[in-house]
Design a protein around this motif. Structure first.
Motif, PDB file in Angstrom:
ATOM      1  N   ARG A 252      19.227  57.676  65.522  1.00  7.17           N
ATOM      2  CA  ARG A 252      18.291  58.070  66.585  1.00  7.17           C
ATOM      3  C   ARG A 252      16.905  57.494  66.300  1.00  7.17           C
ATOM      4  O   ARG A 252      16.477  57.430  65.160  1.00  7.17           O
ATOM      5  CB  ARG A 252      18.205  59.595  66.681  1.00  7.17           C
ATOM      6  CG  ARG A 252      19.431  60.191  67.371  1.00  7.17           C
ATOM      7  CD  ARG A 252      19.496  61.689  67.252  1.00  7.17           C
ATOM      8  NE  ARG A 252      18.338  62.395  67.729  1.00  7.17           N
ATOM      9  CZ  ARG A 252      18.235  62.988  68.930  1.00  7.17           C
ATOM     10  NH1 ARG A 252      19.242  62.938  69.758  1.00  7.17           N
ATOM     11  NH2 ARG A 252      17.142  63.620  69.273  1.00  7.17           N
ATOM     12  N   TRP A 253      16.255  57.078  67.359  1.00 12.02           N
ATOM     13  CA  TRP A 253      14.901  56.538  67.330  1.00 12.02           C
ATOM     14  C   TRP A 253      14.817  55.202  66.596  1.00 12.02           C
ATOM     15  O   TRP A 253      13.750  54.809  66.145  1.00 12.02           O
ATOM     16  CB  TRP A 253      13.894  57.548  66.745  1.00 12.02           C
ATOM     17  CG  TRP A 253      14.092  58.916  67.276  1.00 12.02           C
ATOM     18  CD1 TRP A 253      14.506  60.020  66.586  1.00 12.02           C
ATOM     19  CD2 TRP A 253      13.937  59.351  68.631  1.00 12.02           C
ATOM     20  NE1 TRP A 253      14.606  61.105  67.419  1.00 12.02           N
ATOM     21  CE2 TRP A 253      14.264  60.714  68.686  1.00 12.02           C
ATOM     22  CE3 TRP A 253      13.565  58.716  69.814  1.00 12.02           C
ATOM     23  CZ2 TRP A 253      14.228  61.463  69.862  1.00 12.02           C
ATOM     24  CZ3 TRP A 253      13.532  59.472  70.984  1.00 12.02           C
ATOM     25  CH2 TRP A 253      13.855  60.818  70.996  1.00 12.02           C
ATOM     26  N   SER A 254      15.939  54.494  66.488  1.00  7.54           N
ATOM     27  CA  SER A 254      15.940  53.200  65.781  1.00  7.54           C
ATOM     28  C   SER A 254      16.330  52.059  66.709  1.00  7.54           C
ATOM     29  O   SER A 254      17.002  51.126  66.291  1.00  7.54           O
ATOM     30  CB  SER A 254      16.896  53.263  64.582  1.00  7.54           C
ATOM     31  OG  SER A 254      18.247  53.345  65.038  1.00  7.54           O
ATOM     32  N   GLU A 255      15.881  52.125  67.948  1.00  5.86           N
ATOM     33  CA  GLU A 255      16.266  51.111  68.928  1.00  5.86           C
ATOM     34  C   GLU A 255      15.890  49.698  68.481  1.00  5.86           C
ATOM     35  O   GLU A 255      16.681  48.762  68.588  1.00  5.86           O
ATOM     36  CB  GLU A 255      15.645  51.403  70.302  1.00  5.86           C
ATOM     37  CG  GLU A 255      16.283  52.553  71.031  1.00  5.86           C
ATOM     38  CD  GLU A 255      15.735  53.930  70.648  1.00  5.86           C
ATOM     39  OE1 GLU A 255      14.947  54.042  69.669  1.00  5.86           O
ATOM     40  OE2 GLU A 255      16.098  54.899  71.317  1.00  5.86           O
ATOM     41  N   ALA A 256      14.666  49.528  67.945  1.00  3.00           N
ATOM     42  CA  ALA A 256      14.228  48.195  67.533  1.00  3.00           C
ATOM     43  C   ALA A 256      15.123  47.643  66.424  1.00  3.00           C
ATOM     44  O   ALA A 256      15.507  46.475  66.451  1.00  3.00           O
ATOM     45  CB  ALA A 256      12.769  48.234  67.085  1.00  3.00           C
ATOM     46  N   ARG A 257      15.463  48.479  65.477  1.00  2.00           N
ATOM     47  CA  ARG A 257      16.341  48.036  64.378  1.00  2.00           C
ATOM     48  C   ARG A 257      17.721  47.658  64.919  1.00  2.00           C
ATOM     49  O   ARG A 257      18.303  46.648  64.520  1.00  2.00           O
ATOM     50  CB  ARG A 257      16.459  49.135  63.335  1.00  2.00           C
ATOM     51  CG  ARG A 257      17.286  48.711  62.144  1.00  2.00           C
ATOM     52  CD  ARG A 257      17.370  49.848  61.126  1.00  2.00           C
ATOM     53  NE  ARG A 257      18.072  49.396  59.966  1.00  2.00           N
ATOM     54  CZ  ARG A 257      17.549  49.223  58.769  1.00  2.00           C
ATOM     55  NH1 ARG A 257      16.282  49.487  58.571  1.00  2.00           N
ATOM     56  NH2 ARG A 257      18.288  48.811  57.770  1.00  2.00           N
ATOM     57  N   LEU A 258      18.236  48.457  65.851  1.00  2.00           N
ATOM     58  CA  LEU A 258      19.555  48.178  66.425  1.00  2.00           C
ATOM     59  C   LEU A 258      19.538  46.857  67.195  1.00  2.00           C
ATOM     60  O   LEU A 258      20.479  46.068  67.113  1.00  2.00           O
ATOM     61  CB  LEU A 258      20.000  49.331  67.328  1.00  2.00           C
ATOM     62  CG  LEU A 258      21.448  49.273  67.805  1.00  2.00           C
ATOM     63  CD1 LEU A 258      22.414  49.360  66.625  1.00  2.00           C
ATOM     64  CD2 LEU A 258      21.715  50.405  68.781  1.00  2.00           C
TER      65      LEU A 258
END
Length: 171
Positions: free
Chosen positions: A145-151
């Protein structure tokens, strides 16, 4: 895909998924969405959902979120199917479709994505090649969760290892 990732230097292993009942998560997610839709209506229902039901639904969702968060403590991303099948020929929505030789509801095929909608974990789809009929295989990447940029970074690193999207014959 796993072999391609490993040969490119990624650490790949079969996931030890949280001990969750995914069917139950989908059912409970549907109930929570129903309560949300009910609350958003211009006229309240005669018997609105009691607040205790809301709290129970949110507590159930929190348990699912926590289980997935623990899972993502030890990995950057989960690579899994987008749906129960590869793409299938066009058919009437609601038609039964074969999954492992059994009829499955058309509406349940994308359930793997809905589980992460319920928990709030970011997910995205990438092409994973084509099946023996030339139809696309979709893969899903899921992250903490909250790791959109990393994904998105993981997806960008994987993209050159896929065959990209190719339109199926006749479409």
């Amino acid at each position: 895909m796993a072999a391609r990732l490993a040969s490119a230097g990624a650490h790949v292993e079969e996931a030890k998924l949280p001990k969750l009942d995914l069917h139950d998560d989908l059912t409970e997610g549907g109930k929570l969405i129903g309560m949300m839709l009910e609350a958003a209506q211009p006229e309240p229902p005669e018997q609105p959902a009691p607040v205790s039901r809301w709290f129970a639904a949110l507590a159930r969702r929190d348990r699912s979120i926590l289980a997935w968060e623990r899972f993502f403590e030890s990995c950057d991303a989960l690579l899994c199917p987008v749906a129960m099948t590869t793409a299938f020929p066009h058919c009437k929505p609601g038609s039964a479709l074969k999954v492992d030789g059994k009829d499955e509801s058309y509406w349940m095929l994308p359930a793997y994505g809905a589980v992460f909608n319920y928990s709030g974990h970011p997910a995205l789809a990438i092409p994973g090649g084509q099946d023996s009929n030339g139809l696309p295989i979709g893969l899903q990447l899921v992250g903490k969760r909250w790791s959109e940029a990393r994904l998105l970074g993981v997806a960008a690193a994987i993209a050159p290892l896929t065959d990209g999207f190719r339109r199926p014959p006749g479409y």
